[in-house]
Design a protein around this motif. Sequence first.
Motif, PDB file in Angstrom:
ATOM      1  N   GLN A 153      48.657  53.408  38.447  1.00  0.00           N
ATOM      2  CA  GLN A 153      48.005  52.264  37.847  1.00  0.00           C
ATOM      3  C   GLN A 153      46.838  51.776  38.694  1.00  0.00           C
ATOM      4  O   GLN A 153      46.782  51.978  39.907  1.00  0.00           O
ATOM      5  N   HIS A 154      45.904  51.129  38.009  1.00  0.00           N
ATOM      6  CA  HIS A 154      44.720  50.543  38.609  1.00  0.00           C
ATOM      7  C   HIS A 154      45.133  49.374  39.501  1.00  0.00           C
ATOM      8  O   HIS A 154      46.104  48.667  39.226  1.00  0.00           O
ATOM      9  N   ALA A 155      44.368  49.141  40.564  1.00  0.00           N
ATOM     10  CA  ALA A 155      44.606  47.972  41.406  1.00  0.00           C
ATOM     11  C   ALA A 155      44.386  46.698  40.603  1.00  0.00           C
ATOM     12  O   ALA A 155      43.598  46.666  39.650  1.00  0.00           O
ATOM     13  N   LEU A 156      45.078  45.628  40.985  1.00  0.00           N
ATOM     14  CA  LEU A 156      44.972  44.367  40.270  1.00  0.00           C
ATOM     15  C   LEU A 156      43.601  43.727  40.495  1.00  0.00           C
ATOM     16  O   LEU A 156      43.164  43.538  41.631  1.00  0.00           O
ATOM     17  N   ILE A 157      42.917  43.406  39.404  1.00  0.00           N
ATOM     18  CA  ILE A 157      41.657  42.664  39.463  1.00  0.00           C
ATOM     19  C   ILE A 157      41.940  41.165  39.399  1.00  0.00           C
ATOM     20  O   ILE A 157      41.470  40.382  40.221  1.00  0.00           O
ATOM     21  N   HIS A 158      42.744  40.770  38.412  1.00  0.00           N
ATOM     22  CA  HIS A 158      43.163  39.380  38.236  1.00  0.00           C
ATOM     23  C   HIS A 158      44.326  39.398  37.258  1.00  0.00           C
ATOM     24  O   HIS A 158      44.383  40.268  36.367  1.00  0.00           O
TER      25      HIS A 158
END
Length: 218
Positions: free
Chosen positions: A110-115
């Motif tokens: 999964q993608h890193a958390l942006i917000h």
Amino acid sequence: MKLTKFTHACVRLEKDGHVLVIDPGGYSESAEALDGAHAVLITHEHPDHIDVAAVTSALKDNRELELFAPEGVAENLRREAPEAASRVHTVKPGTSFDAAGFGIRSFGGQHALIHPHVPVVANIGYLVEENVYHPGDSFIIPDGISVRTLLVPVHAPWNKVSEVVDFVIGVRAPRAFPIHDGLLNGTGLDLVEGHVKRLGARYGTEYARLSARESVDV
């Protein structure tokens, strides 16, 4: 193996007459990077990592081209280029496969958390030939292997300098080069890279800048 960096997150790898491209996105010279390619790896669906129009055109024009991507990206490309559907492959984390003569291992998920208000999408990091690691938009460290050449996302809406440095320290590859630098001006790039180079060296990583279209043997 020859590595050529394009603007932002795109790189092109060449070995024994075969060409592999990773993340030809909208901020990159995607058509140029894809010219003559035999395989493409896509880490995730964001437009700075996949220029859908350029990739679809390449799939239609080059019948030898195969593409590997997370499920959502692969499904979309099969719809956009149905005549190339059999050459678009879904990748899951924790797998190994061959792409145009390059040995590939996949990591992450999964993608890193942006917000918290921004949905998290699938993201696959790729290790090529037990050598070059492109993490996409994540700081997932490959388990059970030693990376020789690390591609470092030096700036993004989802990271900060301390996380970049910790990623480099955690992987401890002998060599590292920047990716995901298309949003920084020269001043910002100098600042971030100064920390990465200085602190990474303490843990055995030699960091060097690559400009767009610059190549290096890895």
